[in-house]
Design an enzyme around this catalytic site. Structure first.
Site, PDB file in Angstrom:
ATOM      1  N   THR A 141       0.871  -1.184   0.000  1.00  0.00           N
ATOM      2  CA  THR A 141       0.000   0.000   0.000  1.00  0.00           C
ATOM      3  C   THR A 141       0.901   1.224   0.000  1.00  0.00           C
ATOM      4  O   THR A 141       2.123   1.098   0.116  1.00  0.00           O
ATOM      5  CB  THR A 141      -0.883   0.039   1.282  1.00  0.00           C
ATOM      6  OG1 THR A 141      -0.043   0.344   2.401  1.00  0.00           O
ATOM      7  CG2 THR A 141      -1.598  -1.269   1.511  1.00  0.00           C
ATOM      8  N   ASP A 142       0.308   2.397  -0.113  1.00  0.00           N
ATOM      9  CA  ASP A 142       1.126   3.620  -0.117  1.00  0.00           C
ATOM     10  C   ASP A 142       1.851   3.778   1.214  1.00  0.00           C
ATOM     11  O   ASP A 142       2.995   4.202   1.255  1.00  0.00           O
ATOM     12  CB  ASP A 142       0.247   4.850  -0.394  1.00  0.00           C
ATOM     13  CG  ASP A 142      -0.251   4.849  -1.832  1.00  0.00           C
ATOM     14  OD1 ASP A 142       0.421   4.205  -2.683  1.00  0.00           O
ATOM     15  OD2 ASP A 142      -1.300   5.448  -2.097  1.00  0.00           O
ATOM     16  N   CYS A 143       1.172   3.439   2.307  1.00  0.00           N
ATOM     17  CA  CYS A 143       1.814   3.594   3.619  1.00  0.00           C
ATOM     18  C   CYS A 143       2.671   2.395   4.003  1.00  0.00           C
ATOM     19  O   CYS A 143       3.597   2.501   4.805  1.00  0.00           O
ATOM     20  CB  CYS A 143       0.781   3.902   4.690  1.00  0.00           C
ATOM     21  SG  CYS A 143      -0.709   2.899   4.598  1.00  0.00           S
ATOM     22  N   TYR A 144       2.343   1.228   3.441  1.00  0.00           N
ATOM     23  CA  TYR A 144       3.101   0.001   3.721  1.00  0.00           C
ATOM     24  C   TYR A 144       3.518  -0.656   2.400  1.00  0.00           C
ATOM     25  O   TYR A 144       2.886  -1.610   1.950  1.00  0.00           O
ATOM     26  CB  TYR A 144       2.249  -0.973   4.544  1.00  0.00           C
ATOM     27  CG  TYR A 144       1.880  -0.479   5.928  1.00  0.00           C
ATOM     28  CD1 TYR A 144       2.881  -0.257   6.882  1.00  0.00           C
ATOM     29  CD2 TYR A 144       0.553  -0.273   6.291  1.00  0.00           C
ATOM     30  CE1 TYR A 144       2.551   0.170   8.156  1.00  0.00           C
ATOM     31  CE2 TYR A 144       0.222   0.161   7.566  1.00  0.00           C
ATOM     32  CZ  TYR A 144       1.230   0.392   8.489  1.00  0.00           C
ATOM     33  OH  TYR A 144       0.908   0.814   9.741  1.00  0.00           O
ATOM     34  N   PRO A 145       4.573  -0.145   1.754  1.00  0.00           N
ATOM     35  CA  PRO A 145       4.878  -0.595   0.398  1.00  0.00           C
ATOM     36  C   PRO A 145       5.517  -1.984   0.273  1.00  0.00           C
ATOM     37  O   PRO A 145       5.375  -2.634  -0.755  1.00  0.00           O
ATOM     38  CB  PRO A 145       5.858   0.479  -0.115  1.00  0.00           C
ATOM     39  CG  PRO A 145       6.419   1.134   1.104  1.00  0.00           C
ATOM     40  CD  PRO A 145       5.416   0.999   2.188  1.00  0.00           C
TER      41      PRO A 145
END
Lengths: 389, 141
Positions: A141-145
């Site tokens: 994800t954007d926060c957890y790439p």
């Protein structure tokens, strides 16, 4: 409360623990004390009775917070030494269930399966200080790439490791036999054909929930011995039943109450948590639990003086009735008979062996006794009893 | 008179020789087969309870030595790790000879190697897997 001749509070007992004046005995010792002195005198003299159990408790597991790597990751699938962990929680929280198996495990395809390694072994390895290899996957994800991580986990490096067992310490349990013509492999062990043997699984007279059959003192927040450390009763366990047939002494005559327990794994000891490979069945975990019972009044003295000869259970056919869901007992036996090793089932003499460890359970009750005597363990007053929930 | 439970390991060269026959014929030893795993041209294994005169027994063992048969007492081949045993009793449920039994009233699991026949049923019945048997490895070192 005038009905009792002896009345003590948790606070008073904890005060005695603090001053080193508390009188503690284990549940085995309490039997003779009440027999000799009567319940009232025993309740005046004894403050706490310690209990213990060490049995296979499949409904166990651990919540692990594995910490973040850089870049960060929201783990959606993970394996610990090949054993899948549940990841449907926040980014780096996992739950490893004791009875989980690696995908590759042959299970019962080669019957009876061996079940050499599973979730309980991961927990045991962590407790023993062994590194556990984690492989984790994510969609990013954007926060957890981050999408993949392989790293070694060590208990002392984990941010949190919390043992959280939804159903432990069954109040009473079946005596298992097998009516069929072949050996069957069950969670109650191997059962030989035509009532070739019988097994049972409890510490009986020293078992926690048989010493407080109505849950007068064991409730939410009760402090317990859990796996060598201090833990707590979190709630009643799954499948907990209160309205059951009981003997005159109050003990249920079949499976009844259970506990949901929680505790810090980092303070536990592999002597009191043992991974188990149950042939033909699966992986389970032996969990050591000890509960201190405060002798608040003479009723509690009476309850904690319960002995094997006065506790009964049902003989259940694991070859036929049990798997089919037929609720039928082949007879009632006492734990004295079971422990002595010979019972009669349908006219046949059957030898009996346990599945839970009485020596380990007794050792737990003695450790707990010493911890209380030395002022290292205080009673936790329940915040709610199960009947209030 | 002595009576001992022995594990005999035969190599690929000795598997088809009448060695046990010679123990009876030449040394007057009685035997009771507890276990045998014999395959053509393969390393093979027998577990025998051997009884007879002590001096003859020793001579019989020397005979085994001279014919390349490796032997050991059975108890060297099956062990319970007492440190890790949790005394649950699962092994005693399957042990056919009573070698693994519950000592009452302590409820401890005790292992009497003299009663063991080397069947190895306990190995996989033990939940923490603390019983180790080396009988299945037939290879002569």
């Amino acid at each position: 409360m005038a009905e009792f001749k002896v009345q003590k509070t948790y606070k008073e007992i904890n005060e005695k623990i603090k001053k080193g004046k508390v009188v503690v005995v284990n549940a085995e010792e309490m039997i003779d004390i009440v027999e000799e002195k009567g319940a009232v005198k025993a309740a005046q003299e004894i403050d706490v009775v310690t209990t213990g159990t060490f049995g296979a408790m499949c409904s166990s597991g651990a919540i692990l917070n594995v910490g973040h790597a850089t870049p960060k990751m929201k783990i959606s699938r993970a394996k610990l030494n090949g054993v899948p962990a549940y990841c449907g929680l926040a980014a780096v929280d996992l739950y490893i269930g004791a009875s989980e198996l690696p995908d590759e495990d042959p299970r019962n395809t080669v019957y009876p399966g061996e079940f050499k390694y599973g979730g309980a072994h991961v927990i045991q390895d962590l407790l023993s200080g062994k590194p556990v290899l984690m492989e984790a996957w994510a969609y990013g994800t954007d926060c957890y790439p981050r999408k993949y991580l392989k790293k070694e986990l060590n208990l002392h490096e984990l941010r949190n490791a919390i043992l959280f067992n939804p159903r432990n310490a069954y109040q009473n349990y079946n005596c298992a036999v097998n009516s069929t013509r072949r050996t069957i492999y069950t969670y109650m062990g191997a059962l030989k054909p035509l009532f070739g043997n019988a097994t049972y699984s409890t510490s009986g007279q020293i078992s926690p929930l048989l010493n407080d059959p109505y849950f007068k003192t064991i409730g939410v927040g009760t402090r317990i011995f859990l796996g060598g450390g201090q833990g707590y009763v979190a709630f009643y366990g799954t499948q907990h039943v209160f309205d059951v047939p009981r003997s005159p002494n109050g003990t249920p005559t079949e499976g009844a109450g259970t506990l949901c327990v929680i505790g810090d794994m980092k303070k536990m000891d592999p002597n009191w948590i043992a991974a188990a490979s149950i042939q033909g069945y699966g992986v389970s975990m032996y969990v050591g639990i000890g509960v201190p019972i405060p002798i608040l009044n003479e009723d509690m003295a009476r309850f904690t003086a319960v002995k094997d000869a006065d506790i009964v259970t049902q003989i259940i056919d694991y070859g036929g009735d049990y798997p089919k869901g037929i609720d039928r007992s082949l007879g009632t036996v006492t734990y004295k008979e079971l422990k002595d090793g010979l019972i009669t089932v349908q006219g046949k003499e059957v030898s009996v062996t346990p599945m839970a460890s009485y020596p380990k359970a007794l050792e737990i009750s003695n450790i707990l006794k010493e911890e209380i005597q030395k002022g290292r363990f205080y009673l936790g007053e329940p915040q709610a009893t199960f009947s209030q929930l | 008179m002595i009576k001992k439970r022995m594990v005999l390991r035969f190599s690929k060269k000795t598997w088809n020789q009448p060695i046990v026959y010679r123990l009876v014929k030449d040394f007057d030893l009685a035997f009771n087969i507890l276990k045998a795993s014999v395959f053509p041209k393969e390393a093979s294994l027998m577990v025998l309870e051997i009884s007879g005169d002590e001096a003859e027994f020793d001579r019989g063992m020397a005979y085994l030595d001279s014919h390349g048969v490796v032997y050991e007492p059975l108890e060297a081949n099956i062990k319970k790790d007492e440190e890790r045993c949790i005394h649950c009793g699962a092994c005693a449920a399957v042990c056919p000879t009573g070698a693994l039994a519950i000592q009452r009233p302590e409820m401890k699991v005790v292992f009497d190697t003299e009663k063991c026949s080397g069947c190895e049923l306990c190995v996989k019945a033990c939940p923490p897997r603390v019983i180790v048997a080396t009988l299945s490895s037939n290879e002569v070192q």
